[in-house]
Design a protein around this motif. Structure first.
Motif, short mmCIF file in Angstrom:
data_model
loop_
_atom_site.label_atom_id
_atom_site.label_comp_id
_atom_site.label_asym_id
_atom_site.label_seq_id
_atom_site.Cartn_x
_atom_site.Cartn_y
_atom_site.Cartn_z
N GLY A 105 41.86 35.33 45.85
CA GLY A 105 42.85 36.18 45.26
C GLY A 105 44.45 36.05 46.04
N ASP A 106 45.27 36.74 45.54
CA ASP A 106 46.54 36.83 45.94
C ASP A 106 46.80 38.01 47.06
OD1 ASP A 106 49.33 37.04 46.36
OD2 ASP A 106 49.89 36.44 44.40
N GLY A 139 43.67 39.36 41.67
CA GLY A 139 42.65 38.32 41.36
C GLY A 139 41.34 38.32 42.27
#
Length: 200
Positions: A105-106, A139
């Motif tokens: 993810g971010d 995410g």
């Protein structure tokens, strides 16, 4: 490869004001960012700091002035007296640790969304639903809020020890792989310059 550790508390307004800039700087220099959320009150106790609520009224007043001034300068919304501050920082820190370990993810978006939830959105970042929403929005699997709690707790405690060893005494704080230290969101330009010099 260039790298730096990012020490912060998910309750820190100055970490909120850092926004996603640490990751933008890292991207410019091909550097890896390691998030090290920690217990800021425990850090103060270990390094001679004073919790905000115990500081002289003049210091408390100026802190709020500076927070608003910096928020305005950066174009970030801020509530100087959020409804859910202070709260238990551990659950959100554990989620950040779990997400970093899981990947995919971010991280910049995750960290900033948790800090923004506290300082701009009047949300309690100790609540499971808030943490899950931040994970999903960045995410990551929202189930990370429940998994790896033991590992998260162990890493959270170790981050404090690492911070004291590295000479960290406040938040946000960045320590590069070569030992350079930068305290405060207003020192990010100096971090950027240091990484550029190191790569030259």
């Amino acid at each position: 490869m260039a790298a730096f550790d990012f020490y912060f508390s998910t309750l820190s307004p100055f970490a909120y004001l850092a926004g996603t800039r640490p990751w933008q700087i890292a991207a410019r220099h091909g550097a890896e960012v390691t998030c090290k959320p920690l217990d800021i009150l425990a850090l103060f106790a270990r390094t001679g700091g004073t919790p905000p609520g115990e500081r002289h009224p003049a210091r408390q007043e100026y802190r709020l002035i500076e927070l608003q001034r910096q928020a305005d300068k950066l174009g970030l919304p801020i509530n100087l007296k959020p409804a859910h501050w202070p709260t238990n920082a551990a659950p959100s820190a554990y989620a950040i640790i779990a997400a970093q370990n899981a990947g995919g993810g971010d991280m910049a978006q995750l960290v900033h969304s948790i800090l923004r939830a506290c300082w701009a959105e009047e949300k309690d970042i100790a609540e499971d639903a808030v943490i899950r929403a931040c994970l999903a929005g960045a995410g990551f699997d929202p189930a990370l809020a429940d998994s790896g709690l033991l590992a998260g707790a162990e890493t959270y405690a170790q981050n404090l020890e690492d911070a004291v060893t590295a000479g960290v005494f406040g938040a946000p704080f960045w320590v590069t792989a070569d030992g350079a230290r930068f305290w405060g969101q207003d020192r990010l330009q100096d971090l950027d310059a240091h990484l550029a010099e190191a790569a030259a």
